[in-house]
Write an enzyme that holds these catalytic residues in place. Structure first.
Site, mmCIF file in Angstrom:
data_model
loop_
_atom_site.group_PDB
_atom_site.id
_atom_site.type_symbol
_atom_site.label_atom_id
_atom_site.label_comp_id
_atom_site.label_asym_id
_atom_site.label_seq_id
_atom_site.Cartn_x
_atom_site.Cartn_y
_atom_site.Cartn_z
ATOM 1 N N THR A 224 0.875 -1.195 0.000
ATOM 2 C CA THR A 224 0.000 0.000 0.000
ATOM 3 C C THR A 224 0.903 1.234 0.000
ATOM 4 O O THR A 224 1.366 1.654 -1.053
ATOM 5 C CB THR A 224 -0.981 0.001 1.185
ATOM 6 O OG1 THR A 224 -0.264 -0.097 2.399
ATOM 7 C CG2 THR A 224 -1.969 -1.147 1.071
ATOM 8 N N THR B 230 -2.562 -1.856 8.050
ATOM 9 C CA THR B 230 -2.094 -3.205 8.161
ATOM 10 C C THR B 230 -0.652 -3.519 7.908
ATOM 11 O O THR B 230 -0.057 -3.073 6.943
ATOM 12 C CB THR B 230 -2.852 -4.142 7.227
ATOM 13 O OG1 THR B 230 -4.206 -3.940 7.415
ATOM 14 C CG2 THR B 230 -2.466 -5.566 7.443
ATOM 15 N N LYS C 145 4.215 -6.778 4.012
ATOM 16 C CA LYS C 145 3.944 -5.385 3.681
ATOM 17 C C LYS C 145 3.689 -4.633 4.979
ATOM 18 O O LYS C 145 3.232 -5.203 5.978
ATOM 19 C CB LYS C 145 2.762 -5.234 2.738
ATOM 20 C CG LYS C 145 1.455 -5.593 3.376
ATOM 21 C CD LYS C 145 0.362 -4.584 3.215
ATOM 22 C CE LYS C 145 0.764 -3.223 3.675
ATOM 23 N NZ LYS C 145 -0.419 -2.385 4.007
ATOM 24 N N GLU D 41 7.183 5.216 7.930
ATOM 25 C CA GLU D 41 6.818 6.480 7.290
ATOM 26 C C GLU D 41 7.764 7.605 7.705
ATOM 27 O O GLU D 41 7.854 7.945 8.881
ATOM 28 C CB GLU D 41 5.366 6.811 7.612
ATOM 29 C CG GLU D 41 4.439 5.813 6.927
ATOM 30 C CD GLU D 41 3.007 5.868 7.420
ATOM 31 O OE1 GLU D 41 2.137 5.464 6.650
ATOM 32 O OE2 GLU D 41 2.788 6.302 8.547
ATOM 33 N N SER E 248 -6.313 13.338 1.631
ATOM 34 C CA SER E 248 -6.688 14.467 0.779
ATOM 35 C C SER E 248 -6.323 14.188 -0.675
ATOM 36 O O SER E 248 -5.386 13.487 -0.949
ATOM 37 C CB SER E 248 -5.987 15.732 1.243
ATOM 38 O OG SER E 248 -6.096 15.843 2.628
ATOM 39 N N ASN F 154 1.226 11.736 6.933
ATOM 40 C CA ASN F 154 0.022 11.454 7.712
ATOM 41 C C ASN F 154 -0.908 12.637 7.934
ATOM 42 O O ASN F 154 -2.061 12.450 8.297
ATOM 43 C CB ASN F 154 0.406 10.841 9.058
ATOM 44 C CG ASN F 154 0.903 9.428 8.869
ATOM 45 O OD1 ASN F 154 0.164 8.583 8.371
ATOM 46 N ND2 ASN F 154 2.157 9.184 9.190
#
Lengths: 408, 408
Positions: A162, A199, A188, A280, A408, A403
């Site tokens: 993802t 996830t 993942k 991230e 958006s 995040n």
């Protein structure tokens, strides 16, 4: 749809060569569940007799596919089996419709693959709270079943991504009585969780022969030492799923083999580290080693408190050898500690000992150490023999970017 | 030295008018503990008979001044008393030298003010792990004692600031048997903690007459409902300290007065909100109301899980009505929840109910609501009658800016 992020600076140079695991075949397809122009569904087919073990999120708001998988683990292993995973939609917090989607998918896979429905395991990862357009998956099954291929695992690693910036794979082999058994896994996850694209998913395959109960205990113990020892942002997915399938096709019985368990755990640790390396916004990979705690459990509590502290993580991002924040994180963890026996090191550099800054401490040495991409923070609590190691990454502007305007 | 940040966008328009509290006088001085060109030590002198209550950080690595204060709370109240606070250095994780510094300061204040050493309470806030240059404080005592003034509380609020972008004060009064008692308080804290400039500090004063035991129970209950219900970044200081002094100078005995307790709690809540409003990098003030939990404790656990979630906090920063992240935070909290009875609202807008997106949900309405500076997130767990309210702020690039290069 997800913002596309640049490749993590901590990514491996390339996807590893994974061995073919006898007894399992893979296929992928671009079903358009949510994404366009990429594969988003993977199917794995497993021969009769394959034993399957699993570990799952402990969230109280577990998704419908997680609840379905959990219920099926531990059933009979005589028949063939299948694993179907989609990305783009997590089918989490989707009410009764979510349960119906799981039922529709597992029924269709059962029919298309000729396996009983109670041997069909499904996972979904992606946006929370949107109805899963499951017809796009069930209508893709003819394409998926005709394309099944023993060499398809790398493509499968791509299809389940993802917000990941790289596909994740790892492998190991172990020789038992002169014969080789192989283990290959894919995962993942970009962060312990990215809830909209919810996830962490992990799939492990081996050609070893092992009964389900023993496989489950290896997988459960390994999860505790690997995936339960990583954190990106302290958040926990509604969908985290790990499945391991042992086809037995090598004919090698690994019952009681410590070497096999170690090899499985090595693959799990490798994949867990890759998830952190794709955290991230991550720019640093950090190993936190806690020793001298009252118990292993206390050591883990201290280590996770350090690993989850936004102030520790921002200090690491700033390449600041800010040991005061480590003291703080130990103090707040709730596990036993004594301020005056605490020692802290960055790599080999002792920065604090016996409750105060080390007399040998040199800020310039520590600052130079903090510039590395891979860091070790060592904390000795000084009151017992409990120990634990966990892995995390830093907290950067990149995390906020990803995040704060994700949907958006 | 701390980076100077711009005034928080959530700051009040001005410092409030605080009443003079009979029986307490204040003074401040620029002692140069660490900062230059500003006041950094405050002294409060309290008349004989003043009762003093306190609550403190539960950190296992509490600082020397915290341990000293804790030990003194509950002692006899006959003599005069003093509170001395310095900013710039927290005297935390400073080994035996830290204890010696506390002893030197409290001995010097005892002598300068003519109060017993066991009635001298001291707090330190600022960098961790650096020896406190306590001589700069003890040498300032003559200046401090000669400047004591009943109207000095606002100057005291300035002297205790570290990374705060505004001084914090609040007041209340209550009429009892036709007479008025007053309560005034000051606080510092920019985030639940900013460990290098460690600490949330709160000082409350009243001219009410009340015995120490009852004052302590009012203060402890209030802390649970106010300061223990705020979070900026989930981190906990080694130095958090709240002291309340009741001089009795009004002659009004408030024993058993619910109105007095409520007024004290109102002042505490006001100051707690101001700490959140000065949260590092904060641009939104968020009230999280949890209802329908199995118990009040469970409701608090859910609320803090939501308030501390980096993914929830970044979504708020991004003005994204991302209710999936609320589901996730409830699920991971560890407290009881049922996915299919969960309801979530942003202000008055119901976004999810009965385990799925509300049929009336309109993304545009929710997006408009998220643009406000003050937000309410309501979560009904749907399984009991437990409730709790907590307050937090968003997680922004400003937080990373402040903390990723703080000591540099």
């Amino acid at each position: 749809m997800a913002k596309t992020s640049a490749l993590s600076p901590l990514a491996p140079a390339r996807f590893p060569d994974l061995p073919v695991i006898d007894g399992v075949t893979f296929s992928t397809i671009a079903a358009g569940v949510r994404y366009q122009g990429r594969t988003d569904v993977m199917l794995a087919h497993l021969i009769p007799g394959t034993t399957i073990a699993g570990t799952f999120t402990r969230s109280a708001t577990r998704s419908a596919p997680v609840l379905d998988c959990e219920a099926k683990i531990g059933g009979p292993s005589d028949d063939a089996a299948a694993i179907l995973v989609n990305s783009g939609n997590s089918n989490a917090f989707t009410g009764k419709g979510g349960v119906q989607a799981v039922d529709a998918i597992t029924a269709a896979v059962s029919k298309a693959c000729g396996v009983p429905q109670n041997r069909v395991f499904t996972s979904s990862t992606g946006v929370i709270g949107e109805p899963l357009p499951y017809e796009r998956i069930t209508e893709s099954l003819t394409g998926l079943t005709t394309a099944l291929d023993a060499g398809g695992i790398e493509a499968a690693a791509h299809a389940i991504m993802t917000t990941d910036t790289f596909p994740k794979g790892a492998a190991a082999s172990v020789d038992i009585d002169g014969k080789t058994v192989s283990i290959a896994g894919i995962a993942k996850g970009s962060g312990m969780i990215a809830p909209d694209m919810a996830t962490m998913l992990v799939y492990l395959f081996t050609d070893a022969r092992i009964d389900q109960t023993e496989l489950q205990s290896i997988v459960s113990a390994g999860t505790d030492r690997t995936f339960n020892c990583i954190t990106v942002d302290s958040d926990t997915s509604t969908s985290d799923t790990l499945l391991m399938a042992a086809t037995g096709a090598s004919g090698v019985d690994v019952t009681g083999s410590a070497g096999f368990a170690t090899a499985v755990h090595d693959v799990m640790r490798d994949l867990a580290h890759q998830v952190v390396r794709d955290g991230e916004g991550a720019t640093k990979f950090v190993e936190i080693q806690v020793t001298g705690a009252a118990s292993d459990k206390d050591a883990h509590t201290h280590a996770m408190s350090i690993a989850n502290s936004p102030l520790v993580k921002t200090a690491i991002a700033g390449e600041d050898a800010n040991w005061g924040r480590i003291v703080m994180a130990v103090g707040k963890s709730g596990a036993a500690a004594d301020r005056d026996t605490l020692s802290i090191r960055f790599g080999d550099i002792v920065v604090a000992e016996n409750g105060w800054r080390s007399p040998n401490y040199n800020e310039d040495d520590a600052a130079a150490h903090m510039k590395a991409q891979n860091l070790v923070i060592g904390v000795d609590i000084g009151i017992g023999s409990g120990q634990a190691t966990v892995w995390t990454c830093d907290l950067t502007h990149g995390y906020i970017d990803i995040n704060a305007d994700y949907r958006s």
